[in-house]
Write a protein that holds these residues in place. Structure first.
Motif, PDB file in Angstrom:
ATOM      1  N   VAL A  59       0.832  -1.209   0.000  1.00 26.67           N
ATOM      2  CA  VAL A  59       0.000   0.000   0.000  1.00 26.67           C
ATOM      3  C   VAL A  59       0.864   1.257   0.000  1.00 26.67           C
ATOM      4  O   VAL A  59       0.362   2.365   0.154  1.00 26.67           O
ATOM      5  N   LEU A  61       2.961   2.438   2.165  1.00 27.73           N
ATOM      6  CA  LEU A  61       3.235   3.171   3.398  1.00 27.73           C
ATOM      7  C   LEU A  61       4.725   3.162   3.635  1.00 27.73           C
ATOM      8  O   LEU A  61       5.267   3.989   4.338  1.00 27.73           O
ATOM      9  N   ARG A  85      -2.555   8.967  -5.610  1.00 24.66           N
ATOM     10  CA  ARG A  85      -3.877   9.367  -5.139  1.00 24.66           C
ATOM     11  C   ARG A  85      -4.992   8.690  -5.942  1.00 24.66           C
ATOM     12  O   ARG A  85      -5.994   8.276  -5.390  1.00 24.66           O
ATOM     13  N   ARG A  88      -5.424   5.049  -4.847  1.00 22.15           N
ATOM     14  CA  ARG A  88      -5.794   4.789  -3.461  1.00 22.15           C
ATOM     15  C   ARG A  88      -7.175   4.176  -3.304  1.00 22.15           C
ATOM     16  O   ARG A  88      -7.428   3.478  -2.334  1.00 22.15           O
ATOM     17  N   GLN A  92      -6.843  -0.747  -0.176  1.00 21.78           N
ATOM     18  CA  GLN A  92      -7.110  -0.245   1.156  1.00 21.78           C
ATOM     19  C   GLN A  92      -6.473  -1.159   2.170  1.00 21.78           C
ATOM     20  O   GLN A  92      -6.116  -2.298   1.859  1.00 21.78           O
ATOM     21  N   PHE A  95      -6.101  -2.250   9.751  1.00 25.43           N
ATOM     22  CA  PHE A  95      -4.981  -2.313  10.683  1.00 25.43           C
ATOM     23  C   PHE A  95      -5.259  -3.238  11.848  1.00 25.43           C
ATOM     24  O   PHE A  95      -6.391  -3.595  12.127  1.00 25.43           O
ATOM     25  N   LEU A 118     -12.614  12.465   0.523  1.00 25.02           N
ATOM     26  CA  LEU A 118     -11.291  12.746  -0.020  1.00 25.02           C
ATOM     27  C   LEU A 118     -11.250  12.485  -1.517  1.00 25.02           C
ATOM     28  O   LEU A 118     -10.602  13.201  -2.269  1.00 25.02           O
ATOM     29  N   HIS A 119     -11.939  11.434  -1.952  1.00 22.92           N
ATOM     30  CA  HIS A 119     -11.917  11.106  -3.375  1.00 22.92           C
ATOM     31  C   HIS A 119     -13.114  11.667  -4.116  1.00 22.92           C
ATOM     32  O   HIS A 119     -13.357  11.316  -5.263  1.00 22.92           O
ATOM     33  N   ARG A 164     -14.646   1.857   6.781  1.00 23.36           N
ATOM     34  CA  ARG A 164     -13.862   2.934   6.183  1.00 23.36           C
ATOM     35  C   ARG A 164     -13.089   2.420   4.968  1.00 23.36           C
ATOM     36  O   ARG A 164     -13.074   3.053   3.916  1.00 23.36           O
TER      37      ARG A 164
ATOM     38  N   ALA B 187      -3.771   5.230   8.038  1.00 25.57           N
ATOM     39  CA  ALA B 187      -4.974   4.984   7.234  1.00 25.57           C
ATOM     40  C   ALA B 187      -5.268   6.186   6.348  1.00 25.57           C
ATOM     41  O   ALA B 187      -5.659   6.033   5.185  1.00 25.57           O
ATOM     42  N   ILE B 189      -3.080   8.220   5.138  1.00 27.36           N
ATOM     43  CA  ILE B 189      -2.108   8.204   4.043  1.00 27.36           C
ATOM     44  C   ILE B 189      -2.551   7.198   2.983  1.00 27.36           C
ATOM     45  O   ILE B 189      -2.528   7.479   1.785  1.00 27.36           O
ATOM     46  N   VAL B 190      -2.982   6.016   3.452  1.00 22.73           N
ATOM     47  CA  VAL B 190      -3.446   4.995   2.506  1.00 22.73           C
ATOM     48  C   VAL B 190      -4.622   5.526   1.694  1.00 22.73           C
ATOM     49  O   VAL B 190      -4.803   5.183   0.531  1.00 22.73           O
ATOM     50  N   ASN B 191      -5.423   6.387   2.323  1.00 20.72           N
ATOM     51  CA  ASN B 191      -6.568   6.964   1.613  1.00 20.72           C
ATOM     52  C   ASN B 191      -6.177   8.126   0.720  1.00 20.72           C
ATOM     53  O   ASN B 191      -7.049   8.769   0.132  1.00 20.72           O
ATOM     54  N   GLY B 192      -4.893   8.427   0.664  1.00 16.68           N
ATOM     55  CA  GLY B 192      -4.449   9.501  -0.216  1.00 16.68           C
ATOM     56  C   GLY B 192      -4.782  10.887   0.299  1.00 16.68           C
ATOM     57  O   GLY B 192      -4.916  11.818  -0.480  1.00 16.68           O
ATOM     58  N   ALA B 193      -4.927  11.019   1.618  1.00 12.97           N
ATOM     59  CA  ALA B 193      -5.223  12.344   2.165  1.00 12.97           C
ATOM     60  C   ALA B 193      -4.021  13.270   1.965  1.00 12.97           C
ATOM     61  O   ALA B 193      -2.888  12.856   2.186  1.00 12.97           O
TER      62      ALA B 193
END
Lengths: 343, 292
Positions: A59, A61, A85, A88, A92, A95, A118-119, A164, B187, B189-193
């Motif tokens: 992902v 990170l 972006r 994304r 997903q 955690f 966000l999207h 989420r 999370a 960051i993973v969502n592209g925020a």
């Protein structure tokens, strides 16, 4: 089956230690992984085997040191944050820790709505309806959307985290030990939920875990990791029925069997010592230092390749697996080992 | 209005009511809030409620004791009405306390966020600079800066603000370092925020409690600092009244007219205490995890 959702080739992730201590941690050392459309792949291994690092690299990170990651045919290994972006919504992550996965200052509804906002996938009433739908889908009562994370139980929080992640309808879900912090009864409920959602929505899933029972329950295929490498990879049935790699055999023998009678009588292989340091991994086969059947110098000199040992997509990396796919018998050798250690 | 929207509104109102109840159930916080509101009202309406012109001296009536006819808190060495001067002095104290704190917080929190989130060379530069500033005691640094900038209320505010920036940088950075590793930040960051969303929505919002505490400590410190600078003659300039100036002129007459020193001292103490009590209360209710 169309093209693969995820293709990971020769993924490596090294962490440099501060100059004072020197050295490099070989957290992930050449991992190949392919996940097809709607496939659930388990990634298991003990702590420090690098399974979480693989998930975080996928992902993005973490920045992979080497290798390529392709998501639906697109190379995202070196994509910038801006380029990522757009991707994304396709991948997903869920955690492990239910207590830190949700922002304590946001309501559950706002948390679930965030990726959609966000999207720019929904707004206003449509967003409201979607959030309500998502909460319903993961089995959370609708009034909980105005609650804060601290007012929820661990299981409820994991459900909210799941909502989420799934809000943007990703094609790949990386689940990093999503249930290992939960009570066993709650684990079962969340696992069932994950399985149902997977069936309904059809996303692919990389399920990272160390609990073999949950992996067996959930996954189509399992990859076993040891010290940054995949040592065995095969469909779940074959893995649990006929494990080939000595490490997998001992891992399976350590798992608890639900039947107490069987549990008492069955033979367990106890590996000696700890997992070696990934700063200075052993030469040759990384498992040879703990392998009960290792043949020195063959195993300590050359690193075995991950090959199809049965011709039916059963991959394992061990020198001792014969051409006809016969695996070394770890149980037998272990009995002598135990007898020896008792004396 | 749709039922869904109504439900959201109800939930908001319910949450606001709950916050209010939590606040109201803390007597010290309520006392602090009342004190702060009182001081703010006094500062706003000082010219309207002053019985006399605070700068007007009457040489026939110097050092009148409190509760004298016409002068509730007496008069000073120049025959000016002490009550009127206290009322006027609340303006410089309050503006110094609030403006300096706001300025210090905005600058300090910004640098703290940058240092803690981006790390690297930027972090090193910011943190070494704050270390240099922290090497000087707060008041010494403020006095030095105010002396360089020149005596005036605005410069005193600036000097006080600069001197307390390092505290905010450090607190913010320490919080950010812990928060950026939280899964909800990962999370996001993973969502592209974008960074701005991560910094403000996910990190800054979770730093609020320690920052409110820090502000509740700095406001009274600033008020006392302004008094100290004015006392030393590098803050508010006469004839404008300030609690610090009043203290400074009272020290020459401490044996003849002890009340003259006591009155501005009590005013400073009450104001500082009110802000402290309010700050404690706010910290408790702002944390959604805190239970009563």
């Amino acid at each position: 089956m169309s093209e693969n959702v995820l293709e990971v080739r020769q993924l490596k992730k090294y962490f440099s230690l501060p100059r004072s201590s020197g050295g490099t941690v070989h957290a992930v050392d050449g991992v190949d992984l392919t996940i097809g459309q709607g496939e659930v792949v388990g990634l298991v291994g003990e702590s420090g085997s690098g399974k979480s690092t693989v998930g975080k690299c996928i992902v993005r990170l973490l920045e992979p040191t080497e290798g390529t990651i392709r998501l639906q045919g697109r190379d995202i290994t070196t994509a910038s944050r801006r380029q990522l972006r757009g991707v994304r919504t396709e991948m997903q992550m869920v955690f492990q820790d239910p207590y830190s996965t949700l922002n304590p200052r946001m309501t559950i509804g706002d948390i679930v709505a965030e990726p959609l906002q966000l999207h720019k996938l929904a707004r206003g009433r449509e967003l409201d309806t979607k959030v309500a739908g998502l909460l319903d889908k993961v089995g959370l009562a609708s009034h909980l959307r105005h609650r804060y994370p601290h007012e929820l139980s661990g299981g409820q929080r994991q459900r909210a985290g799941l909502a989420r992640s799934l809000s943007v309808e990703p094609s790949l879900l990386v689940a990093d030990e999503p249930v290992s912090a939960l009570d066993v009864s709650v684990q079962a409920a969340v696992l069932n939920l994950l399985m149902d959602l997977q069936r309904d929505m059809g996303f692919s899933c990389l399920f990272i875990g160390h609990d073999l029972a949950t992996v067996e329950f959930l996954c189509d295929r399992v990859a076993v990791m040891y010290l940054g490498r995949i040592v065995e990879e095969v469909n779940t049935t074959d893995l649990f029925r006929a494990p080939k790699h000595p490490y997998t055999q001992s891992l399976l023998s350590a798992a608890v069997v639900p039947d107490p009678k069987l549990q008492r009588t069955r033979q367990r292989i106890v590996l000696q010592g700890d997992i070696p340091s990934p700063i200075n991994p052993p030469t040759g086969c990384t498992f040879h230092t703990r392998c009960p059947v290792a043949q020195i110098p063959l195993c300590s000199d050359t690193s075995p390749a991950l090959t199809d040992v049965t011709g039916r997509s059963h991959f394992a990396s061990c020198h001792l697996i014969t051409a006809d796919g016969t695996a070394p018998d770890v149980t037998h050798s272990q009995t002598t080992e135990n007898a020896w250690s008792k004396n | 209005m749709t039922t869904a929207a109504l439900a959201v509104d109800n939930a908001r109102a319910w949450r606001a009511r709950r916050l209010f109840r939590r606040f109201a159930s803390r007597p010290p916080a309520v006392v602090g809030l009342v004190g702060v509101i009182l001081v703010v009202l006094i500062a706003i309406f000082a010219p309207l409620i002053s019985p006399y012109d605070p700068a007007h001296g009457d040489y026939n009536h110097v050092f009148l004791a409190p509760f004298s006819a016409g002068h509730v808190l007496g008069t000073d060495d120049l025959g000016r009405d002490v009550l009127s001067r206290i009322l006027q002095g609340s303006r410089s104290s309050l503006s110094a306390g609030l403006a300096a704190t706001l300025l210090a917080a905005v600058v300090g929190v910004s640098f703290g966020l940058l240092a803690g989130y981006y790390r690297g060379p930027l972090d090193t530069i910011i943190m070494r600079a704050t270390d240099v500033m922290l090497a000087f005691p707060f008041l010494v640094l403020a006095v030095g800066l105010a002396a360089i900038l020149g005596p005036s209320l605005n410069n005193a505010i600036l000097a006080l603000a600069i001197s307390s920036v390092p505290g905010y940088v450090r607190i913010t950075r320490a919080e950010v370092l812990g928060l950026r590793e939280q899964d909800y930040v990962q999370a996001a960051i993973v969502n592209g925020a974008p960074d701005r969303v991560i910094l403000f929505r996910h990190i800054l919002r979770n730093c609020v409690s320690p920052l409110v505490v820090q502000a509740s400590i700095t406001i009274p410190t600033m008020i006392i600092g302004e008094a100290a600078l004015s006392f030393l003659g590098i803050g508010v300039q006469p004839p404008t009244a300030s609690w610090g100036i009043m203290l400074s002129s009272a020290q020459g007459y401490i044996s003849q007219a002890p009340w003259y020193a006591l009155i501005p001292g009590v005013a400073i103490a009450i104001t500082a205490l009110s802000f402290n009590l309010l700050g404690d209360g706010l910290r408790d209710i702002l944390d959604p995890r805190a239970t009563k």
